[in-house]
Each structure stands twice: as structure tokens, then as C-alpha cells.
Design an enzyme around this catalytic site. Sequence first.
Site, PDB file in Angstrom:
ATOM      1  N   ASN A   9       0.857  -1.178   0.000  1.00 22.96           N
ATOM      2  CA  ASN A   9       0.000   0.000   0.000  1.00 22.96           C
ATOM      3  C   ASN A   9       0.898   1.235   0.000  1.00 22.96           C
ATOM      4  O   ASN A   9       1.428   1.617   1.036  1.00 22.96           O
ATOM      5  CB  ASN A   9      -0.909  -0.011   1.237  1.00 22.96           C
ATOM      6  CG  ASN A   9      -1.769   1.235   1.321  1.00 22.96           C
ATOM      7  OD1 ASN A   9      -1.797   2.034   0.373  1.00 22.96           O
ATOM      8  ND2 ASN A   9      -2.461   1.422   2.421  1.00 22.96           N
ATOM      9  N   LYS A  11       0.062   4.248  -0.401  1.00 21.76           N
ATOM     10  CA  LYS A  11      -0.598   5.455   0.096  1.00 21.76           C
ATOM     11  C   LYS A  11      -0.357   6.618  -0.887  1.00 21.76           C
ATOM     12  O   LYS A  11      -0.313   6.377  -2.092  1.00 21.76           O
ATOM     13  CB  LYS A  11      -0.135   5.770   1.522  1.00 21.76           C
ATOM     14  CG  LYS A  11      -0.281   4.535   2.431  1.00 21.76           C
ATOM     15  CD  LYS A  11      -0.098   4.791   3.891  1.00 21.76           C
ATOM     16  CE  LYS A  11      -0.300   3.497   4.655  1.00 21.76           C
ATOM     17  NZ  LYS A  11      -0.261   3.688   6.093  1.00 21.76           N
ATOM     18  N   HIS A  95      -9.674   1.541   4.587  1.00 18.98           N
ATOM     19  CA  HIS A  95      -8.421   1.768   5.318  1.00 18.98           C
ATOM     20  C   HIS A  95      -8.679   2.774   6.442  1.00 18.98           C
ATOM     21  O   HIS A  95      -9.468   3.702   6.276  1.00 18.98           O
ATOM     22  CB  HIS A  95      -7.343   2.284   4.361  1.00 18.98           C
ATOM     23  CG  HIS A  95      -5.984   2.263   4.981  1.00 18.98           C
ATOM     24  ND1 HIS A  95      -5.566   3.233   5.855  1.00 18.98           N
ATOM     25  CD2 HIS A  95      -4.971   1.361   4.891  1.00 18.98           C
ATOM     26  CE1 HIS A  95      -4.338   2.940   6.270  1.00 18.98           C
ATOM     27  NE2 HIS A  95      -3.953   1.811   5.698  1.00 18.98           N
ATOM     28  N   GLU A  97      -7.072   5.211   7.450  1.00 14.78           N
ATOM     29  CA  GLU A  97      -6.834   6.612   7.083  1.00 14.78           C
ATOM     30  C   GLU A  97      -8.049   7.195   6.374  1.00 14.78           C
ATOM     31  O   GLU A  97      -8.360   8.379   6.508  1.00 14.78           O
ATOM     32  CB  GLU A  97      -5.557   6.711   6.217  1.00 14.78           C
ATOM     33  CG  GLU A  97      -4.313   6.518   7.087  1.00 14.78           C
ATOM     34  CD  GLU A  97      -3.129   5.890   6.387  1.00 14.78           C
ATOM     35  OE1 GLU A  97      -3.092   5.833   5.154  1.00 14.78           O
ATOM     36  OE2 GLU A  97      -2.221   5.434   7.114  1.00 14.78           O
ATOM     37  N   GLU A 167      -5.587  -4.253  10.756  1.00 13.64           N
ATOM     38  CA  GLU A 167      -4.599  -3.190  10.939  1.00 13.64           C
ATOM     39  C   GLU A 167      -4.961  -2.368  12.174  1.00 13.64           C
ATOM     40  O   GLU A 167      -5.775  -1.436  12.081  1.00 13.64           O
ATOM     41  CB  GLU A 167      -4.580  -2.257   9.712  1.00 13.64           C
ATOM     42  CG  GLU A 167      -4.208  -2.943   8.429  1.00 13.64           C
ATOM     43  CD  GLU A 167      -3.609  -1.960   7.427  1.00 13.64           C
ATOM     44  OE1 GLU A 167      -2.545  -2.266   6.900  1.00 13.64           O
ATOM     45  OE2 GLU A 167      -4.199  -0.882   7.210  1.00 13.64           O
ATOM     46  N   GLY A 173       2.200   3.102  10.805  1.00 10.65           N
ATOM     47  CA  GLY A 173       3.134   4.213  10.622  1.00 10.65           C
ATOM     48  C   GLY A 173       3.807   4.676  11.903  1.00 10.65           C
ATOM     49  O   GLY A 173       4.411   5.744  11.934  1.00 10.65           O
ATOM     50  N   SER A 213       3.206  -1.323  10.640  1.00  7.02           N
ATOM     51  CA  SER A 213       4.647  -1.358  10.927  1.00  7.02           C
ATOM     52  C   SER A 213       5.289  -2.717  10.627  1.00  7.02           C
ATOM     53  O   SER A 213       6.187  -3.162  11.355  1.00  7.02           O
ATOM     54  CB  SER A 213       4.919  -0.935  12.373  1.00  7.02           C
ATOM     55  OG  SER A 213       4.503   0.407  12.575  1.00  7.02           O
TER      56      SER A 213
HETATM   57  P1  13P Z   1       2.824   1.004   7.793  1.00  8.58           P
HETATM   58  O1  13P Z   1       3.362  -0.309   7.282  1.00  8.58           O
HETATM   59  O2  13P Z   1       3.540   2.196   7.259  1.00  8.58           O
HETATM   60  O3  13P Z   1       2.690   0.991   9.299  1.00  8.58           O
HETATM   61  O4  13P Z   1       1.339   1.143   7.217  1.00  8.58           O
HETATM   62  C1  13P Z   1       0.460   0.066   7.346  1.00  8.58           C
HETATM   63  C2  13P Z   1      -0.727   0.318   6.510  1.00  8.58           C
HETATM   64  O5  13P Z   1      -1.503   1.202   6.769  1.00  8.58           O
HETATM   65  C3  13P Z   1      -0.920  -0.521   5.326  1.00  8.58           C
HETATM   66  O6  13P Z   1      -2.180  -0.346   4.785  1.00  8.58           O
END
Ligand code: 13P
Length: 252
Positions: A9, A11, A95, A97, A167, A173, A213
Site C-alpha cells: 500500500n 498510500k 483503510h 486513514e 490493521e 506508521g 509497521s
Molecule cells: P505502515 O506499514 O507504514 O505501518 O502502514 C500500514 C498500513 O496502513 C498498510 O495499509
Amino acid sequence: MRTPIVAANWKMYKTAREAEAFCREFLPQRSRARGVELVLLPPFTALEAVARALEGSEVALGAQNLFWEEEGAYTGEISPRMLGAAGCSYVVIGHSERRRLFGETDEHVHRKVAAALGHALLPIVCVGETLEEREAGRTEEVVVRQVKAAFHGLAADEVARCVVAYEPVWAIGTGRNATGEDANQICGLIRRTLAGLYGEGAASAVRLQYGGSVKPENAAEFARQPEIDGALVGGASLEPGKFIAIAEAFVP
Ligand code: 13P
């Protein structure tokens, strides 16, 4: 046996040119993760370029979001049909976010899952609790609610095709990952919830990813958990070497 699935992903990172450069470095290493299904999830503007780069590679392409209508006056939105035409076979839905920053609700997630399946796109449905919910002891309640809402009213054979990514929001993150055992336990809960609603056959076919992470150093901890079938990787997926190293940990 479920085929492991590891997805990148990206982003809101990488232009089309940067995405092509990733593919040039990444594809020659693809054989290190034999037996693992790999999915790249670039931003919309890089989909076509990545689709071209991936031709003939057996690496799948997906998008990070979609809108549920086929077409119409929906400024700024992208339809399932457009994603299919751009070469996508997967789409991330719900997601954290998008839930947190763009107001997506369980009902939106549900409509998007149904629309994706209706256009032969395979949803990667994200669920997970916030830190506040975790500290209040509400992790299981929140995850079960999100899972039930996402798949409400769908047929067992539709649910069986989906991927669910657990997640935990506090792990995204932050560099602070869940333990393999904790993630396995929640994935087990997701599978039992699906079994109760759609039967053992569908539940045992659904692939469950952990996200939050994930990096080369901790991927094996998740890969050895019986309920975890792959990873949804954010930050570490931006570098070809790190992404392939994570995928390698899931080789059966
Ligand atoms: P990170 O791997 O940067 O923590 O992000 C995870 C994520 O949101 C994948 O969709």
C-alpha cells in the site's frame, strides 16, 4: 491451503515515473517470493504505468479506494469499472486513514465492498481498533462490528473471495507493531465471526493479512502465525528490497 498474499500500500507516495522505477528494480527479485501472491497498490495516477510494467509478471495490481457508483456526477471519484479497465484486480476498502481523515463509515465500506465484488474486483477490507478503543478493552467488539458491517448481506461465495486486513490503528506508521500472537488472536476472531455468518467453507477460504509497521525484521513473526496469511505493508513497501524481503518471509 490458502495462498499467502502480501500487498504494497503505497498510500500517497510515488508519481507514475517513480512507480515505474520501483517496478524495474523489484520485478527481477520477484522469484524470491515464489508461491506468494504479490499485489502493488499505487495511487490512481500511477495505475496505468504500473499495469504496463507488470504485464506478464504475475504480480497483481490494485487501487487504494473506489466509489460505488458505475459513473456519474461524482467529482473526484473513481468507479469500479474504471479500476477494472486500468488493470486492477484488487481494491483496498475502509483503510483506517480513509475512515479517520475522510469520514468513511461502516456503511460506506459495505457499499464499496458490494460494488467491488459486482465488478469482479477483489476487496482487501481493512479493520482495526484505535489506541483509545484498545485501552478501553473494546478491540474485539470494534473488529467484529466492522467485519459484520462490511460483508452484511453478501453471499458466502462472495465473502470467500475477499481479503481482510487486520490493521490496528495504533500500529500504522508508528513503528510500534502488534505482537504476532495478538494479531493471530484477532485474525482468529475474524475467521470465527465469518464462519458463524457464512459457514466454515467461506471462512477458511478468506485470506487474512496483518498490517501495521510490518518490516523485514518482524515479518517472520507474523508469517508463522496459523491465522495470518499475509501482510498489508505501508512504509516498508516503498523500497523494492524491503518489500520483497517481507514477502519472502511468507513463502510457504
Ligand atoms: P505502515 O506499514 O507504514 O505501518 O502502514 C500500514 C498500513 O496502513 C498498510 O495499509
